[in-house]
Design a protein around this motif. Sequence first.
Motif, PDB file in Angstrom:
ATOM      1  N   ASN A  61       0.816  -1.219   0.000  1.00 55.47           N
ATOM      2  CA  ASN A  61       0.000   0.000   0.000  1.00 55.47           C
ATOM      3  C   ASN A  61       0.850   1.270   0.000  1.00 55.47           C
ATOM      4  N   TYR A  62       2.096   1.182  -0.453  1.00 55.00           N
ATOM      5  CA  TYR A  62       3.020   2.321  -0.533  1.00 55.00           C
ATOM      6  C   TYR A  62       3.252   2.970   0.836  1.00 55.00           C
ATOM      7  N   VAL A  63       3.100   2.210   1.901  1.00 52.04           N
ATOM      8  CA  VAL A  63       3.196   2.752   3.257  1.00 52.04           C
ATOM      9  C   VAL A  63       4.425   2.173   3.948  1.00 52.04           C
ATOM     10  N   GLN A  64       5.091   3.000   4.753  1.00 54.91           N
ATOM     11  CA  GLN A  64       6.218   2.542   5.547  1.00 54.91           C
ATOM     12  C   GLN A  64       5.734   2.303   6.986  1.00 54.91           C
ATOM     13  N   ASP A  65       5.465   1.039   7.302  1.00 53.66           N
ATOM     14  CA  ASP A  65       4.992   0.668   8.637  1.00 53.66           C
ATOM     15  C   ASP A  65       5.546  -0.708   8.983  1.00 53.66           C
ATOM     16  N   ASP A  66       5.049  -1.293  10.064  1.00 50.23           N
ATOM     17  CA  ASP A  66       5.554  -2.598  10.486  1.00 50.23           C
ATOM     18  C   ASP A  66       5.266  -3.687   9.464  1.00 50.23           C
ATOM     19  N   ASN A  67       4.214  -3.519   8.688  1.00 52.15           N
ATOM     20  CA  ASN A  67       3.874  -4.524   7.686  1.00 52.15           C
ATOM     21  C   ASN A  67       4.871  -4.550   6.530  1.00 52.15           C
ATOM     22  N   SER A  68       5.516  -3.416   6.234  1.00 48.46           N
ATOM     23  CA  SER A  68       6.446  -3.341   5.110  1.00 48.46           C
ATOM     24  C   SER A  68       7.916  -3.267   5.532  1.00 48.46           C
ATOM     25  N   ARG A  69       8.172  -3.060   6.821  1.00 44.94           N
ATOM     26  CA  ARG A  69       9.556  -2.916   7.305  1.00 44.94           C
ATOM     27  C   ARG A  69      10.254  -4.267   7.347  1.00 44.94           C
ATOM     28  N   MET A  70      11.439  -4.322   6.768  1.00 45.45           N
ATOM     29  CA  MET A  70      12.214  -5.552   6.723  1.00 45.45           C
ATOM     30  C   MET A  70      13.109  -5.660   7.960  1.00 45.45           C
ATOM     31  N   ILE A  71      13.345  -6.880   8.398  1.00 46.98           N
ATOM     32  CA  ILE A  71      14.165  -7.140   9.579  1.00 46.98           C
ATOM     33  C   ILE A  71      15.528  -7.654   9.121  1.00 46.98           C
ATOM     34  N   PHE A  72      16.591  -7.089   9.683  1.00 45.58           N
ATOM     35  CA  PHE A  72      17.934  -7.499   9.283  1.00 45.58           C
ATOM     36  C   PHE A  72      18.348  -8.745  10.049  1.00 45.58           C
ATOM     37  N   ASN A  73      18.730  -9.786   9.310  1.00 43.82           N
ATOM     38  CA  ASN A  73      19.217 -11.039   9.875  1.00 43.82           C
ATOM     39  C   ASN A  73      20.738 -10.965   9.979  1.00 43.82           C
ATOM     40  N   GLU A  74      21.243 -10.824  11.197  1.00 36.58           N
ATOM     41  CA  GLU A  74      22.683 -10.657  11.414  1.00 36.58           C
ATOM     42  C   GLU A  74      23.465 -11.865  10.924  1.00 36.58           C
ATOM     43  N   GLU A  75      22.906 -13.049  11.116  1.00 35.83           N
ATOM     44  CA  GLU A  75      23.626 -14.269  10.741  1.00 35.83           C
ATOM     45  C   GLU A  75      23.784 -14.388   9.232  1.00 35.83           C
ATOM     46  N   LYS A  76      22.736 -14.059   8.482  1.00 37.13           N
ATOM     47  CA  LYS A  76      22.788 -14.162   7.022  1.00 37.13           C
ATOM     48  C   LYS A  76      23.286 -12.884   6.363  1.00 37.13           C
TER      49      LYS A  76
END
Length: 426
Positions: free
Chosen positions: A336-351
């Motif tokens: 929905n072109y929105v920056q929120d928790d639904n679209s925010r990516m999580i950084f995987n430190e291991e990968k």
Amino acid sequence: MMKSLSLLLLLAPLCLKSQIPDHIYRANIQTVKLFKYGDIYGYPVLTLNSNEQLELHFDDMDGDVKYYYYSFQLCNADWTPANIQTFDYIRGFQSNRISTYRTSSIVQTRYTHYQAILPERNSAPTRGGNYLLKVFLNDDTSKLVFTKRFLVVNKKASVSGQVLQPFNGSFFQTHQRVQASISTAAGQINTFSPQDLKVVVLQNNIWSTASLIDRPTVFRGNYYEYSDEENTTFAAGKEWRWIDLRSLRLRSDRVLKIIDSDSSNRTDIYVNPDIERRQQLYVYYRDLNGIYTIENTDNANSYWQSEYAWVHFTFAPAGRRPYEGRSVYLFGELTNYVQDDNSRMIFNEEKGMYEKALFLKQGFYNYSYITLADKKQRDITPSLENTEGNYWGTENSYTILVYFRSFGARADELIGYTSINSSFQR
């Protein structure tokens, strides 16, 4: 750099209260689509007093039957509610029931698909302007389910435009500027000053980055020209990334693997990992400019015979290290072109990768990766600089909207509309 509608759109929730444009309020609602009748790629725009119609589609993941109704809300150019009673801009019934629905079949995921063709004969807009389609439960307007934008044009102005390279050397290779020309001679509009007209320019029909212009660069009688680079320049980006989910039986070219367990209703699709494109040469290919379409090659009907799946996206930043002070978001109609928790990516430190899973219906999807500063700053515009890069020759669509409020009127009227393309480099 430009006068953006971003601040106005941030303030809009305060004005609209529970009526935020293009927003879903209930977790059981998925895949809301509103487009021109018979054209799955068409933006929902109607010409006043014409036979044009729109198609509405959405899914209720509860899988039961509910009584959904819809109504229209007239808004101003900045999407604040117009100070007009509904009977002044709606002819006929103020609300209508969505009576066409069907439960899903031949798929594991249970849902009920609702659809409607609107406006209906017994309820239609009578004024040009910005409109919110509001869907609510049990004919109770306090039980709002979702809202969608659409436009009604009362053609009183002729609009033309072209996309050019900016003169500014800083933006010459990375941005595009739009020059708009407007004539009101045929519409017999009485303007007291050039500022009586408002012009909104949309890139790829994205309202969060729209530019609102209230002052022409050139004004001669009934002719208005808008070419000020400060207000009409947009980051060009690059062609949108894509994922083809039209079939879950065969892997498309960008699908890494499909996991469909026979012991559960869950299907997981893993997209090939994406990398930065800012240092890559620009390559043109046809895209959908950020939207998605509901399509299905596995079964006959794409609306109630399409499966839902958890689609896993991964993005590898340079050096496999996170961006300092910035978060990465999936961007496009799929979020929905929105920056929120639904679209925010999580950084995987291991990968060393950003990860995100979205619950999506079968179809063809466009998307990009954007970054946004973690701390609030003056510039709240999402950036493609780190992830995608910008190239001036990218193919983008631009929409030019012209609004007019006559003396003593209480709402902005949409009097002109045109859509242009930046495919000038081919």
